[in-house]
Design a protein around this motif. Structure first.
Motif, PDB file in Angstrom:
ATOM      1  N   THR A 149      34.716 -21.365  -9.114  1.00 41.82           N
ATOM      2  CA  THR A 149      35.423 -21.479  -7.855  1.00 41.82           C
ATOM      3  C   THR A 149      34.438 -21.698  -6.729  1.00 41.82           C
ATOM      4  O   THR A 149      33.301 -22.062  -6.932  1.00 41.82           O
ATOM      5  CB  THR A 149      36.288 -20.238  -7.618  1.00 41.82           C
ATOM      6  N   SER A 185      42.121 -24.295  -3.449  1.00 48.22           N
ATOM      7  CA  SER A 185      40.855 -23.609  -3.685  1.00 48.22           C
ATOM      8  C   SER A 185      39.765 -24.590  -4.101  1.00 48.22           C
ATOM      9  O   SER A 185      40.018 -25.545  -4.854  1.00 48.22           O
ATOM     10  CB  SER A 185      41.031 -22.550  -4.767  1.00 48.22           C
ATOM     11  N   ASP A 223      48.082 -15.716  -3.688  1.00 47.27           N
ATOM     12  CA  ASP A 223      47.096 -15.211  -2.731  1.00 47.27           C
ATOM     13  C   ASP A 223      47.739 -14.146  -1.855  1.00 47.27           C
ATOM     14  O   ASP A 223      48.973 -14.071  -1.738  1.00 47.27           O
ATOM     15  CB  ASP A 223      46.545 -16.360  -1.890  1.00 47.27           C
ATOM     16  N   GLU A 248      36.293 -17.096  -4.036  1.00 46.39           N
ATOM     17  CA  GLU A 248      37.125 -18.290  -3.936  1.00 46.39           C
ATOM     18  C   GLU A 248      37.444 -18.575  -2.476  1.00 46.39           C
ATOM     19  O   GLU A 248      37.664 -17.657  -1.690  1.00 46.39           O
ATOM     20  CB  GLU A 248      38.411 -18.038  -4.724  1.00 46.39           C
TER      21      GLU A 248
END
Length: 302
Positions: free
Chosen positions: A35, A137, A227, A256
């Motif tokens: 990430t 992301s 999230d 991330e």
């Protein structure tokens, strides 16, 4: 309390801040590994800062001359957008988008919005937008297909459920081992299920978060991974008895981040990254966060 931030009033807010103090399905091409690379001002897609005169409406090679074309999906969810209308400047990502535009020298009238589905944004190929903001992301897998700006939001993945469900009250990731969990297709939320939780049951995949919410209401799944800001919205607005189970541990390595998506090798990438870096350095991102995302903390799962 910090003053409300509105798009195209940010220069004054930045000055005030300096004076005072000096929240997706994994796309098909994304296996979820690796990430975002940085949370600092020179993170994600930034490289050397471009010359100031290279990042103006007159010098930038945008999709339409004199216009900054910004993309997002529909529906555009709160708290990232408000009333499914990215043009109103309300919601975290709408405010960030207009702040980037202002940093690059564009007025609100010079910003145009287009609708692009999440999975299309991260696919290779030409784009009909200059950059996209849609809780995407930054991952190394996606960087093979598109460019990213510096990260504008640091992401924490969260599990939600219905009050009284089998996982309500879970205090550890191990407590989720037998849960049937779901997430939007192509997101790092889905990757968090498969890589971090690793439940015994295959996760459910949904085209949209609304479908995931409906599945939770119907009892088809035990919980959803999203999230943190989206978790607050779902439990407060979309679910009658929704509760936040807790935040998942951050994966090893760099946290991330969400970043603006640009076409691969876009001539605008460095300019957009520089604008995001400036907004972070000047405290504008924090201001916008306080305006649209500030919430009480959710418990962390061990």
């Amino acid at each position: 309390m910090l003053k409300t931030v509105r798009p195209f009033g940010l220069a004054a807010v930045a000055a005030a801040t300096i004076a005072l103090t000096a929240c997706a399905p994994t796309d098909e091409a994304d296996s979820g590994e690796n990430t975002a690379s940085d949370t600092s001002s020179d993170s994600a897609g930034s490289s050397e800062s471009p010359a100031a005169d290279a990042c103006t409406p007159d010098s930038m090679e945008t999709v339409a001359d004199g216009t900054l074309t910004i993309a997002t999906d529909t529906p555009a969810y709160e708290p990232w957008f408000v009333d499914n209308d990215p043009t109103n400047g309300e919601g975290y990502e709408s405010a960030v988008a207009y702040a980037i535009a202002e940093e690059l020298g564009y007025t609100a009238e010079q910003v145009s919005w287009v609708t692009v589905p999440f999975n299309k944004v991260v696919q290779p190929g030409p784009k009909d937008f200059d950059f996209d903001v849609n809780q995407v992301s930054i991952t190394e897998a996606r960087r093979k297909a598109v460019d990213f700006s510096s990260g504008y939001y640091d992401v924490v993945q969260t599990v939600i459920t219905n009050e009284g469900s089998a996982i309500d009250g879970a205090t550890s990731v191990a407590d989720l081992a037998d849960a049937k969990l779901g997430a939007q297709v192509g997101t790092t939320s889905y990757t968090a299920i498969t890589d971090t939780i690793q439940p015994s049951e295959d996760p459910a995949v949904f085209d949209t978060n609304d479908q995931a919410v409906q599945a939770l209401k119907n009892g088809q799944i035990d919980g959803i991974v999203v999230d943190l800001p989206t978790a607050y919205f779902m439990t407060a607005v979309q679910l009658d008895d929704g509760v936040i189970v807790g935040q998942l541990p951050l994966p090893e390595g760099e946290p991330e981040q969400f970043g603006a998506v640009l076409a691969k090798d876009s001539p605008l990438t460095d300019c957009v990254s520089s604008a995001v870096d400036a907004l972070r350095e000047d405290g504008i991102l924090d201001q916008i966060n306080q305006e649209w995302l500030a919430q009480q903390g959710a418990p962390e799962l061990s």
